[in-house]
Design an enzyme around this catalytic site. Structure first.
Site, PDB file in Angstrom:
ATOM      1  N   SER A 132      46.913  46.870  41.317  1.00  0.00           N
ATOM      2  CA  SER A 132      46.743  47.562  40.043  1.00  0.00           C
ATOM      3  C   SER A 132      46.227  46.725  38.705  1.00  0.00           C
ATOM      4  O   SER A 132      47.079  45.693  38.451  1.00  0.00           O
ATOM      5  CB  SER A 132      47.935  48.218  39.666  1.00  0.00           C
ATOM      6  OG  SER A 132      47.710  49.024  38.652  1.00  0.00           O
ATOM      7  N   GLY A 133      45.302  47.132  38.093  1.00  0.00           N
ATOM      8  CA  GLY A 133      44.928  46.347  37.100  1.00  0.00           C
ATOM      9  C   GLY A 133      43.928  45.288  37.254  1.00  0.00           C
ATOM     10  O   GLY A 133      43.306  44.277  36.439  1.00  0.00           O
ATOM     11  N   THR A 178      38.725  50.463  39.078  1.00  0.00           N
ATOM     12  CA  THR A 178      38.003  51.661  38.678  1.00  0.00           C
ATOM     13  C   THR A 178      36.689  51.341  38.134  1.00  0.00           C
ATOM     14  O   THR A 178      35.720  51.928  38.101  1.00  0.00           O
ATOM     15  CB  THR A 178      39.116  52.246  37.757  1.00  0.00           C
ATOM     16  OG1 THR A 178      40.055  52.817  38.547  1.00  0.00           O
ATOM     17  CG2 THR A 178      38.283  53.646  37.281  1.00  0.00           C
ATOM     18  N   ASN A 190      48.761  48.182  33.360  1.00  0.00           N
ATOM     19  CA  ASN A 190      47.383  48.345  33.761  1.00  0.00           C
ATOM     20  C   ASN A 190      47.175  49.336  32.660  1.00  0.00           C
ATOM     21  O   ASN A 190      47.875  50.727  32.726  1.00  0.00           O
ATOM     22  CB  ASN A 190      46.784  48.849  34.927  1.00  0.00           C
ATOM     23  CG  ASN A 190      45.538  49.260  34.897  1.00  0.00           C
ATOM     24  OD1 ASN A 190      44.618  49.037  34.040  1.00  0.00           O
ATOM     25  ND2 ASN A 190      44.877  49.622  36.289  1.00  0.00           N
ATOM     26  N   SER A 206      45.422  52.799  35.143  1.00  0.00           N
ATOM     27  CA  SER A 206      45.884  52.864  36.289  1.00  0.00           C
ATOM     28  C   SER A 206      45.481  53.863  37.089  1.00  0.00           C
ATOM     29  O   SER A 206      45.795  55.038  36.816  1.00  0.00           O
ATOM     30  CB  SER A 206      47.356  52.536  36.476  1.00  0.00           C
ATOM     31  OG  SER A 206      47.834  52.563  37.720  1.00  0.00           O
ATOM     32  N   SER A 207      44.972  54.081  38.461  1.00  0.00           N
ATOM     33  CA  SER A 207      44.570  55.006  39.248  1.00  0.00           C
ATOM     34  C   SER A 207      45.733  55.323  39.940  1.00  0.00           C
ATOM     35  O   SER A 207      46.488  54.633  40.571  1.00  0.00           O
ATOM     36  CB  SER A 207      43.575  54.422  40.363  1.00  0.00           C
ATOM     37  OG  SER A 207      42.387  54.068  39.632  1.00  0.00           O
ATOM     38  N   GLY A 237      45.583  49.911  44.225  1.00  0.00           N
ATOM     39  CA  GLY A 237      46.150  48.645  44.764  1.00  0.00           C
ATOM     40  C   GLY A 237      47.423  48.487  45.180  1.00  0.00           C
ATOM     41  O   GLY A 237      48.210  48.936  44.729  1.00  0.00           O
ATOM     42  N   GLU A 264      51.126  47.190  45.043  1.00  0.00           N
ATOM     43  CA  GLU A 264      51.872  47.056  43.872  1.00  0.00           C
ATOM     44  C   GLU A 264      53.274  46.678  44.486  1.00  0.00           C
ATOM     45  O   GLU A 264      53.822  46.958  45.298  1.00  0.00           O
ATOM     46  CB  GLU A 264      52.238  48.670  43.458  1.00  0.00           C
ATOM     47  CG  GLU A 264      50.932  49.139  42.741  1.00  0.00           C
ATOM     48  CD  GLU A 264      51.187  50.429  42.080  1.00  0.00           C
ATOM     49  OE1 GLU A 264      50.272  50.938  41.248  1.00  0.00           O
ATOM     50  OE2 GLU A 264      52.225  51.054  42.469  1.00  0.00           O
TER      51      GLU A 264
END
Length: 918
Positions: A104-105, A109, A156, A159-160, A379, A381
């Protein structure tokens, strides 16, 4: 090998490292990040480091640089991978996919957005309306899904919270004709510590928020704040209009868009509901909110209150309402909010798919429909408190990592076998054991969780943990405090640890059971199905079932997620994959800071070093013989400019032998394999040296060619100019001949004919031609005159030349008689008188003939005018008085005349006449 990047930026491809070690890998990654080179290759894999700043490397000019190019022809870039996937799809008619992974981050995306942007930019050269519409829909759908599927987290800003796999369908011409989106939403709404992204709160207009009973203050809603800190995206206010416009472009009706806003507002209001107790009765403390929710959901207020406080239960033939405790009511409220968000998101995805899916496509008529898939998924985590969502996310990454290892190894092995090169075994971390730990039937964690959820009676998270301990006690990658009593990092009856490929992660079982079960009471489903809003009704089709109908137990969240991951991996495995591995350089979003340990951890769990080893497998580079020759043929006399050997393979062998590198290469059936990067660098150095000499030679040849071309153009221009001049001269001569051909028969001998305009070169010729014509014309006029008439004409011409411009009337239109007094027709008496006098004077003075006579007016010195007559003979000049019968007043011998008292005109006329007569 990437071109146009010097070694000051490090190695553009990790495969070209002198030695494959973690230290060298990290040093090269750090150097490129510090030099602003955020992309690096591992063969055909792109390693991307989040720059945390805007970079001017995605514009139209950059797109043109990568369009149609091979990977090694340009510096590493996302566009190169996107173009490789597109070329493979278009040239070889193969389905391809681009897998974007990282924590994440790390920038996944953004990477997916740039890939979509590139694919949209390189297609549709003819600007066909339908293709343009599909591309626009695909890009707009990305914007909408981001708005509702992403959130701001501590790690993030964007974040998705959902995974997205998008298939883009192309026709046989390579133009996009549609697509399909699969979503994998994990967090439906942050009701209990999560974070929901709601651009409506900050960006909505005053009138919209007033109709939804929502305030502009995000802190007023518990679902979008955690501990008093607002978790909405920093771009929500600016993005709201863009999202609304995108939904309109996609085809959402105003009523559908309004329903989405109402669902979001309902979720926010649900989060603010609180429950209290009055004796044994559970009450809603802020009942006004219930009325607002009823209005937003287009249902009755009392029905909303009843669904929140009671649960309808069927016992045999009886149906009873069971009252909730405050804890159960709060639990049901949160479950409803999460379910509403999930249904809304899935409905949005389905609505988008309805618009972008391929319609009326017949493969027999239109050809094969090929696909490029783009996977952008959450991603790996590791948080302080890792719950069910993190467990699913990390399981997803395990599956994708396993697929990555299998496909890369398989591709490499197949290539070596296909080329007849011995395969060297590579050690790598096989995470299939972890995948089995999670998903194996009857033994995996998901199976244990499902069994616990199906157990009759009250099942707690602790019971689930006990089941894990009993079934996985001997597994090398699982442990808990009960299995490791001395490990104080784990809490009794709460935590368990999984040794993932990316590192050890401690999970808390708190909430696993509730999150896995379909915890939404049937009362809520019936409530929303019975709404008068048709869109809401469509989202809840199972609400039509009555309370007494027996339904099949719904699948658990874990099973649904596992099935979707298995289907995703199967889908990816049947396509030709391309990879983007994203790395997060630091946790503070700094564009300058490269945290070594942070990045090293990601490099290890992404398996990048193993990827380099697999890619090299003893050979740093491999290229097809024609491409190798095309790049290096100039360094050998046997291959430059073209070889005459039996095959390209033989030519490559001769080239390599000439350079002395035959010990460092292997020859496959279609490719040459270069073992060490040093050999490749030496070839590049020799190529660079020769390229300079070739460029000078080409410049010389080209300059000579340009000079010859310029000479030929000038010569051609001169020939054309001469031909044109000749044409114009001939045209003029023909025109003159045509116009003056019949002048002899014309009444005015061609005087009325207009002369054509001559070309510049014939202007003097035209003057001479006019002069010739004028002479001819004059000759035609005087050729038939008598000698006396010719004499008159000559006199007039001489006078005209002498007095041109001096007198307006020269008497040219009458006959010049000379002795005018004899032929004076106005007064015959006067003429006869003058005749008598002149005869008398002739007899007296013996002159032979009269030269000139006329009446004149004398002006004396007193300016007094008097009439006189002048007679000029060949011997005398006589002054006469016309009033006295032309009596002679004075006689002067002609040789004594110096300045006769006559007007200037008469003097000149007499003089010229005398000269002519003589």
């Amino acid at each position: 090998m990437a071109e146009h990047e010097s070694l000051e930026f490090g190695k553009a491809d990790f495969v070209l490292l002198d030695s494959v070690s973690l230290e060298e890998f990290m040093a090269n990654l750090k150097l490129r990040f510090e030099k602003g080179r955020i992309y690096t290759y591992i063969g055909e894999v792109v390693v991307s480091v989040n720059p945390y700043r805007a970079m001017n490397i995605y514009g139209r000019d950059t797109i043109e640089q990568y369009k149609g190019r091979e990977l090694y022809e340009r510096p590493p870039h996302l566009f190169a991978i996107a173009d490789a996937a597109y070329k493979a799809m278009k040239r070889r008619n193969k389905d391809t996919c681009i897998v974007i992974s990282g924590e994440s981050g790390a920038g996944k995306t953004e990477a997916s957005k740039y890939i979509m942007q590139y694919i949209a930019a390189i297609t549709n050269p003819g600007q066909r309306a339908e293709v343009e519409r599909v591309k626009n829909m695909l890009l707009k759908s990305n914007c909408v899904l981001e708005a509702f599927g992403n959130a701001k987290t501590n790690r993030n800003d964007n974040s998705s919270r959902f995974g997205k796999y998008m298939d883009i369908n192309f026709d046989f011409k390579g133009d996009p004709i549609g697509g399909h989106i699969n979503n994998y939403l994990l967090e439906k709404v942050g009701g209990t510590g999560g974070a929901v992204r709601s651009p409506m709160v900050k960006g909505g207009s005053e009138s919209l928020l007033r109709s939804l009973h929502v305030s502009k203050d995000p802190t007023a809603y518990s679902y979008i704040k955690v501990g008093g800190q607002v978790k909405s995206s920093i771009n929500d206010g600016a993005d709201f209009k863009a999202v609304a416009d995108a939904m309109k472009v996609i085809g959402f009706t105003p009523d559908e868009i309004q329903t989405v806003y109402k669902v979001l507002a309902t979720i926010l209001h649900l989060g603010n509901l609180t429950f209290g107790v009055d004796g044994d009765t559970t009450l809603i403390e802020n009942s006004k909110v219930v009325a607002v929710i009823g209005v937003l959901l287009a249902t009755k207020e009392e029905n909303v209150g009843k669904a929140l406080l009671y649960r309808t239960v069927a016992t045999g033939r009886d149906v009873i309402d069971k009252q909730h405790t405050t804890q159960e009511a709060s639990y049901g409220r949160d479950a409803l909010a999460k379910a509403m968000y999930e249904r809304m998101f899935c409905w949005i995805v389905g609505r988008i798919n309805d618009v972008i899916e391929v319609k009326n496509y017949d493969a027999k008529v239109h050809g094969k429909n090929t696909v490029i898939g783009v996977l952008d998924i959450y991603g790996f985590e590791i948080f302080q408190n890792n719950s069910f969502e993190q467990f699913c996310i990390n399981y997803c990454n395990e599956k994708l990592q396993q697929l990555f290892i299998q496909l890369v190894l398989r591709q490499e092995q197949e290539e070596y076998q296909r080329e007849g090169i011995p395969w060297k075994h590579i050690d790598y971390f096989n995470n299939q054991i972890i995948v089995d730990l999670v998903e194996l039937q009857h033994k995996g964690i998901f199976s244990v969780l499902d069994e616990a959820c199906m157990t009759v009676g009250k099942v707690t998270d602790e019971v689930f943990l006990q089941g894990l301990n009993s079934k996985l006690a001997k597994h090398a990658h699982y442990t808990s405090r009960k299995l490791s009593p001395t490990d104080k990092s784990l809490e009794f009856d709460r935590d368990f640890r999984i040794r993932h490929y990316a590192g050890d992660v401690v999970y808390s079982v708190v909430g696993f059971i509730d999150k896995n079960k379909d915890t939404l009471f049937q009362d809520f489903k019936r409530l929303l199905y019975n709404s008068s809003n048709p869109v809401l009704k469509m989202m809840w089709p199972e609400g039509k079932l009555s309370i007494t109908e027996v339904t099949k137990r719904p699948l658990t969240a874990a099973t649904l997620f596992k099935n979707s991951m298995i289907a995703l991996v199967e889908n990816l495995a049947c396509k030709e994959p391309y990879y983007v591995r994203c790395i997060k350089p630091n946790d503070v979003k700094s564009p300058l800071l490269f945290e070594y340990e942070r990045c090293r951890h990601q490099v290890e769990y992404l398996g990048l070093l193993e990827n380099v080893r697999v890619r090299r497998a003893g050979f740093a580079n491999r290229q097809e013989y024609p491409r190798f020759l095309q790049r290096y043929k100039m360094i050998s006399e046997f291959t430059w400019p073209n070889h005459d050997l039996p095959s390209d393979k033989e030519a490559v062998k001769r080239l390599v032998q000439g350079c002395g590198f035959e010990h460092d290469v292997a020859y496959g059936k279609t490719k040459v394999f270069v073992r060490t990067p040093r050999t490749l660098f030496c070839l590049e150095e020799q190529r660079d040296e020769m390229v300079g000499r070739i460029v000078l030679f080409l410049q010389k040849v080209w300059r000579g060619t340009i000079a010859r071309m310029r000479y030929r153009r000038m010569r051609a221009a001169l020939i054309i100019l001469r031909a044109y001049q000749h044409y114009k001269v001939k045209s003029y001569i023909k025109d003159v001949n045509r116009k003056f051909k019949n002048v002899r028969s014309m009444k005015d001998h061609g005087k009325h004919v207009k002369w054509p305009t001559p070309p510049k070169v014939l202007r003097k010729f035209e003057e001479a031609l006019r002069s010739i014509y004028n002479r001819w014309w004059a000759w035609t006029l005087i050729k038939d005159l008598t000698p006396e008439e010719k004499l008159q004409i000559r006199a007039k011409v001489a006078t005209l030349e002498a007095l041109k411009g001096q007198r307006p009337d020269l008497g040219l239109q009458r006959t010049w008689e000379g002795n005018y007094l004899v032929s004076w027709i106005d007064s015959p008496d006067t003429a006869s008188s003058f005749t008598l006098v002149s005869c008398e004077l002739q007899r007296k003075d013996k002159f032979m003939r009269v030269l000139f006579s006329c009446n004149v007016r004398k002006i004396n010195r007193f300016h007094k005018a008097e009439d006189r007559a002048v007679l000029i003979t060949d011997r005398h000049l006589y002054k006469m008085d016309p009033l006295k019968q032309y009596k002679p007043m004075k006689s002067i011998p002609l040789y004594n005349v110096r300045a006769p008292p006559l007007s200037w005109f008469v003097e000149q006329e007499m003089k010229h006449y005398v000269e002519i007569m003589e």
